[in-house]
Design a protein around this motif. Structure first.
Motif, short mmCIF file in Angstrom:
data_model
loop_
_atom_site.label_atom_id
_atom_site.label_comp_id
_atom_site.label_asym_id
_atom_site.label_seq_id
_atom_site.Cartn_x
_atom_site.Cartn_y
_atom_site.Cartn_z
N PHE A 427 0.78 -1.35 -0.11
CA PHE A 427 -0.04 -0.15 0.19
C PHE A 427 0.93 1.15 -0.09
N ARG A 428 1.84 1.10 0.85
CA ARG A 428 2.84 2.46 0.84
C ARG A 428 3.40 2.70 -0.41
N THR A 429 4.07 1.68 -1.20
CA THR A 429 4.63 1.71 -2.61
C THR A 429 3.64 2.44 -3.42
N MET A 430 2.45 1.76 -3.43
CA MET A 430 1.33 2.21 -4.42
C MET A 430 0.95 3.75 -4.12
N ALA A 431 0.97 4.15 -2.99
CA ALA A 431 0.56 5.56 -2.63
C ALA A 431 1.93 6.47 -3.30
N GLN A 432 3.10 6.03 -2.90
CA GLN A 432 4.35 6.75 -3.30
C GLN A 432 4.42 6.87 -4.72
N GLU A 433 4.20 5.96 -5.57
CA GLU A 433 4.00 5.98 -6.96
C GLU A 433 3.09 6.65 -7.74
N ASN A 434 1.95 6.95 -6.85
CA ASN A 434 0.74 7.67 -7.27
C ASN A 434 0.48 8.84 -6.52
N GLY A 435 1.50 9.69 -6.00
CA GLY A 435 1.34 10.87 -5.44
C GLY A 435 0.25 11.10 -4.43
N ALA A 436 0.27 10.16 -3.51
CA ALA A 436 -0.39 10.05 -2.47
C ALA A 436 -0.02 9.75 -1.13
N THR A 437 -0.79 9.11 -0.30
CA THR A 437 -0.49 8.75 1.14
C THR A 437 -1.35 7.52 1.45
N ALA A 438 -0.55 6.65 1.98
CA ALA A 438 -1.30 5.36 2.61
C ALA A 438 -1.69 5.71 3.84
N PHE A 439 -3.12 5.28 4.28
CA PHE A 439 -3.70 5.37 5.54
C PHE A 439 -3.89 4.01 6.27
N PHE A 440 -3.97 3.67 7.40
CA PHE A 440 -4.27 2.50 7.88
C PHE A 440 -4.99 2.74 9.13
N ILE A 441 -5.99 1.71 9.42
CA ILE A 441 -6.92 1.94 10.29
C ILE A 441 -6.85 0.67 11.36
N GLY A 442 -6.62 0.66 12.41
CA GLY A 442 -6.46 -0.20 13.61
C GLY A 442 -7.79 -1.11 13.67
N GLU A 443 -7.89 -2.15 14.23
CA GLU A 443 -8.91 -2.96 14.51
C GLU A 443 -9.69 -2.39 15.83
N SER A 444 -9.19 -1.78 16.71
CA SER A 444 -10.05 -1.09 17.81
C SER A 444 -10.33 0.45 17.70
N GLU A 445 -10.34 0.99 16.04
CA GLU A 445 -10.86 2.09 15.66
C GLU A 445 -12.05 2.06 15.16
N ASN A 446 -12.95 2.91 15.34
CA ASN A 446 -14.15 3.10 14.59
C ASN A 446 -13.95 3.56 13.06
N VAL A 447 -14.27 2.47 12.12
CA VAL A 447 -13.92 2.56 10.74
C VAL A 447 -14.72 3.94 10.13
N THR A 448 -15.78 3.92 10.58
CA THR A 448 -16.60 5.28 9.84
C THR A 448 -16.03 6.44 10.44
N GLU A 449 -15.72 6.51 11.40
CA GLU A 449 -15.13 8.00 12.04
C GLU A 449 -13.77 8.06 11.49
N ARG A 450 -12.74 7.20 11.47
CA ARG A 450 -11.66 7.39 10.74
C ARG A 450 -11.58 7.75 9.44
N LEU A 451 -12.60 7.15 8.62
CA LEU A 451 -12.77 7.27 7.00
C LEU A 451 -13.21 8.65 6.83
N VAL A 452 -14.09 9.05 7.72
CA VAL A 452 -14.62 10.53 7.71
C VAL A 452 -13.40 11.43 7.81
N GLN A 453 -12.63 11.29 8.84
CA GLN A 453 -11.28 12.10 9.16
C GLN A 453 -10.25 11.78 7.78
#
Length: 705
Positions: A427-453
Motif C-alpha cells: 500500500f505504501r509503495t502504491m501511494a508513493q508511486e501515485n502521488g498520495a499517502t497510504a492510511f491504516f485503520i486499526g482494529e480497535s478504531e471506529n472505521v466510519t469515524e476514521r474514514l470520515v477524518q
C-alpha cells in the motif's frame, strides 16, 4: 479476516482462539516448553513502569514490567504485542538472578536455534521475533511456579500532529485481564520542545486525581501518572500544543566516536495560508473491498462512510463507486455528475452491497483508472481494503506496474488499509508511486469515524509537486525520497544522512492551485545532541524501504543481506533478525558455532508459500497454497532428518507435512488449510517451520476467509 488488534506490550494480548488474536488486553500466556501441543495457561501482569522521553515529536519509551506465574508448573511464556504505527523496537532486557541482561541481535534462524537449544538445557533465554509489521512475538523461559519474572523493552516512536496539537498514546486498557488488578502502574513523561508550549493535557478518560503535570519551563514539562491495585478501563493519551506550530523542526545526531556522517529527522508542517482552494470541479472514485472478510460490522461502517463521501460532493464534481471482490461492480458505467438525483441513487447502490468472495484489487483499480476524464478536474481515487489481493492478479509487483502504466492522468491514489492483515509495504509503495499517502485503520478504531477524518484530509486543498531543498549542506539516503501531494493539516516527516556539519538553509516549495508557495529557514547542522535513536529511526526506515523492494522483486540475497546488516548495526529488529537474551556464563551452544548449515540460505531454504495469503474455502471452493524448500547438497552425512510443520502463534502444531530423512534436493508440499484432523483452521497468522539438521527457518502464512 477478523483478526483483532494486538495491544502494546503493557496491555499484552488475549487470544480468542489458538490462531486468532483478539482485541483485548493484559494476557500473558504460558505453555510447557518443548511440548508442541501444550495446554495454554493464563499468567498475570503485576506491575509496570513506563518512562517516556519526548523531544518535540519523537518519543523514546522504556517499559519495565513484572509478570507472575501463579501455576504450579515451570512454563515458557509466549506473548505478542503490536507497536503503535511507525514505532520501532530497539532493546529488550531480562532480569536473571538479580542481574539485568541485554539482548544480542542475530540472524533469525540462528537466534531461534540457539533459543531452543538453551531451553533444552533449562537455562534463561528470551527471544523476540517480528511476525508481522509492528507485531512481535516474545518467548521467555523459564517462568518458575509461584514466582515473578522482570522484563524491559524500549521502542522509539514519531508522534503525529493532529490539528494543531501533538499526541502521545499509550495502550493501557486492561478490563479483560480476567478480573485481576495490576498491583502498581506508573507512566512518567519528560516532555521537551524547541518552541514554547501553549498547553499540555491528558485524555478525557484519564483521571486527573492520579495525574500530575508540572511546568519546569515554557519548553519542558513533567507528567506523572501512577496508581495501585487497578483494573484499567481506559488508555493513556497526552496532548501538547505549541504556541506557534513551526514550519520546520529538526532532530540531529552525529556519532562522536567515529568519522560517520550525521543523521537527521525533519518535520515540515506547511502553513494554512499555503493552501489555495481551487474553484474548479473535482473527480472522485471510491473503491471499496466487499470480499468475504468484510462481513459484519466492518462492511456496515464502510457503507456508512461511503454514503458520507457521496453527501460531501459539491456541484460540478463527478464521481463513481467501484465495489470489488472476486468480481467488479460499479454504481455507473462512467463518471456521473454529483447532483441530488445521482447522489441518492449512489447511496441506494451502496446500501445493497454485500460481502462475499475474494479480493480482486488489480481489476478494481484498473476499472477506476479507465473511467477518469482529462476534462473533469483533479482525479482522486480512494481504495479501501482489509486484506491483500487474493483473486485475479495477486502479484503485488505486477499490480503496481499495471496501475502505474494505467494512471495516464496522474490520479492521486490513496490506499486505505483496515485492520492488521493489510500488506502495508504494498500500500505504501502504491501511494508513493501515485502521488498520495497510504492510511491504516486499526482494529480497535471506529472505521466510519476514521474514514470520515481521512476523507476530510485528502479532499482539502492540495499542495502538489512538493519538495524540500537543502542548501549549504549535503544530504543523502533521504526517506522518503519523494514527497506526496499534501492536504491541509498533513505533515511531512523525512529522515536522512548529512555531511559535513555546518550552517545550512532549508527551503520548502510546492504548487498550490497553479501558484508557487515557498518558505525557508536557517538551520545549524552543527548541533547534534546525544540522541542515537535518530540514527536508529533512519536505519528502520531504510530497512522498510528494502523490505518494499523485497516485496516487489523477491528475496534477493543482496537485499536480505542489506536488511540484516542494518538491523544488526543499528539494533533495530527486522523480519530477518531476532533479539536473543542469554544467561551470563552459559555460553553459546557449540552446534551453532561449528555448523555453518544454519547460515546457508542459498543451500538450505524455506521459500514463502504461494499464494500468501490464501483462502482455504470460499464460495468458489477449496483453495491451496504451495510450500517449497531445499535440502543442502555436499554434507558429509548425506541425507538429513527434516521436519516441516505448520504452527499457530502459541507454538501448537496445526499440520505436519514431513518427519523423515530426506536426500539433498528441492521439495514441494501443498496445504489445503486443514489441521491434523482434517478440519479447516481459523483465519489468522500461522508459522510454517522447517528443521533440517541444524538449519531452522520460519515463514508467516496468512489464512483468509
Amino acid at each position: 479476516m477478523k483478526r483483532k488488534l494486538l495491544r502494546l506490550i503493557v496491555s499484552l494480548v488475549l487470544l480468542l482462539s489458538l490462531c486468532q488474536i483478539a482485541e483485548a488486553s493484559g494476557k500473558l500466556y504460558g505453555r510447557f516448553p518443548n511440548l508442541e501441543n501444550s495446554p495454554v495457561f493464563d499468567l498475570q501482569l503485576r506491575k509496570f513502569t513506563a518512562t517516556v522521553e519526548i523531544q518535540d515529536q519523537f518519543a523514546v519509551v522504556h517499559v519495565d514490567e513484572t509478570f507472575y506465574n501463579d501455576n504450579t508448573s515451570t512454563l515458557e511464556g509466549v506473548y505478542f504485542f503490536e507497536m503503535p504505527e511507525g514505532s520501532k523496537l530497539t532493546e529488550i532486557a531480562l532480569w536473571i538472578n538479580g542481574e539485568r541482561v541485554e539482548q544480542v541481535i542475530k540472524r533469525r534462524e540462528e537466534a531461534v536455534q540457539q533459543y531452543e537449544q538453551i531451553v533444552r538445557r533449562q537455562t534463561d533465554p528470551l527471544l523476540a521475533e517480528q511476525v508481522a509489521e509492528n507485531v512481535f512475538r516474545l518467548r521467555l523461559f523459564p517462568l518458575p511456579p509461584r514466582s515473578e519474572r522482570r522484563l524491559e523493552i524500549k521502542y522509539i516512536q514519531p508522534l503525529p500532529a493532529k490539528g494543531n496539537a501533538i499526541e502521545f498514546f499509550f495502550p493501557l486498557r486492561l478490563e479483560d485481564y480476567a478480573g485481576k488488578h495490576v498491583d502498581s502502574a506508573r507512566i512518567h513523561l519528560d516532555l521537551k520542545t524547541q518552541t514554547s508550549v501553549d498547553s499540555v493535557w491528558v485524555g478525557a478518560q484519564v483521571p486527573p486525581s492520579i495525574t500530575q503535570i508540572t511546568a519546569l519551563s515554557g519548553t519542558e514539562y513533567l507528567v506523572d501518572f501512577k496508581t495501585t491495585n487497578t483494573a484499567f478501563e481506559y488508555d493513556f493519551s497526552l496532548y501538547f500544543r505549541p504556541k506557534t506550530f513551526p514550519v520546520f523542526n529538526t532532530l540531529k545526531f552525529v556519532p562522536t566516536n567515529s568519522n560517520d556522517d550525521g543523521f537527521y529527522l525533519l518535520w515540515v508542517y506547511p502553513p494554512d495560508d499555503f493552501f489555495k482552494k481551487s474553484a474548479g470541479p473535482r473527480q472522485f472514485i471510491f473503491c471499496a473491498d466487499v470480499s468475504a472478510s468484510m462481513i459484519g460490522t466492518r462492511l456496515s461502517q464502510v457503507k456508512q462512510a461511503l454514503s458520507y463521501f457521496v453527501d460531501q460532493l459539491q456541484p460540478g464534481d463527478r464521481f463513481n463507486v467501484v465495489a470489488f471482490n472476486t468480481e467488479i461492480s460499479t454504481f455507473s458505467p462512467a463518471l456521473v455528475q454529483a447532483d441530488a438525483a445521482n447522489k441518492t441513487r449512489a447511496k441506494t447502490y451502496i446500501q445493497t452491497l454485500s460481502a462475499t468472495g475474494l479480493t480482486n484489487l488489480n481489476d478494481a483499480l484498473l476499472t477506476a483508472l479507465a473511467m477518469l476524464d482529462s476534462a473533469a478536474g483533479q482525479p482522486q481515487i480512494l481504495a479501501i481494503s482489509d486484506g491483500q489481493p487474493t483473486w485475479g492478479e495477486t502479484r503485488t509487483e505486477v499490480i503496481l506496474a499495471n496501475v502505474k502504466q494505467a494512471n495516464k492522468l496522474s490520479a492521486s491514489i490513496f490506499p486505505i488499509g483496515l485492520g492488521s492483515d493489510v500488506n502495508k509495504d504494498f500500500f505504501r509503495t502504491m501511494a508513493q508511486e501515485n502521488g498520495a499517502t497510504a492510511f491504516f485503520i486499526g482494529e480497535s478504531e471506529n472505521v466510519t469515524e476514521r474514514l470520515v477524518q481521512i476523507y476530510g484530509t485528502i479532499t482539502s486543498p492540495l499542495l502538489t509537486n512538493a519538495r524540500i531543498v537543502y542548501q549549504g549542506i549535503t544530504t543523502y539516503d533521504l526517506l522518503p525520497a519523494s514527497i506526496p501531494n499534501l492536504s491541509q493539516g498533513m505533515q511531512i516527516l523525512q529522515t536522512g544522512r548529512y555531511a559535513p556539519p555546518g550552517i545550512g538553509m532549508l527551503q520548502f516549495q510546492a504548487n498550490s492551485n497553479q501558484t508557487t508557495v515557498d518558505t525557508s529557514m536557517i538551520v545549524d547542522w552543527r548541533e547534534a545532541p546525544d540522541n542515537e535513536h535518530v540514527s536508529r529511526y533512519w536505519a528502520a526506515q531504510k530497512i522498510q524501504a528494502l523490505l518494499q523492494d523485497i516485496e516487489r522483486f523477491g528475496e534477493r540475497a543482496e537485499l536480505v543481506d542489506a536488511v540484516v546488516l542494518l538491523s544488526i548495526t543499528y539494533s533495530v529488529l527486522s523480519p530477518y533478525t531476532a533479539f536473543l537474551v542469554i544467561e551470563p556464563g552459559i555460553g553459546v551452544p557449540t552446534a551453532v558455532e561449528t555448523d555453518p548449515a544454519a547460515n546457508l540460505p542459498r543451500v538450505f531454504s524455506l521459500s514463502q508459500n504461494y499464494p500468501n495469503p490464501f483462502s482455504p474455502k470460499s464460495a468458489l471452493g477449496r483453495n491451496t497454497t504451495t510450500i517449497r524448500y531445499t535440502i543442502a547438497a555436499g554434507l558429509p552425512e548425506g541425507n538429513v532428518r527434516v521436519e516441516l510443520k505448520i504452527y499457530n502463534l502459541l507454538g501448537q502444531v496445526m499440520k505436519t507435512f514431513v518427519i523423515k530423512e530426506q536426500a539433498p534436493g528441492e521439495y514441494t508440499v501443498v496445504w489445503d488449510g486443514t489441521d491434523e484432523a482434517g478440519r479447516l483452521v481459523a483465519a489468522g497468522i500461522y508459522l510454517m517451520r522447517i528443521v533440517a539438521g541444524n538449519f531452522v527457518a520460519e515463514r508467516k502464512v496468512v489464512v483468509l476467509r
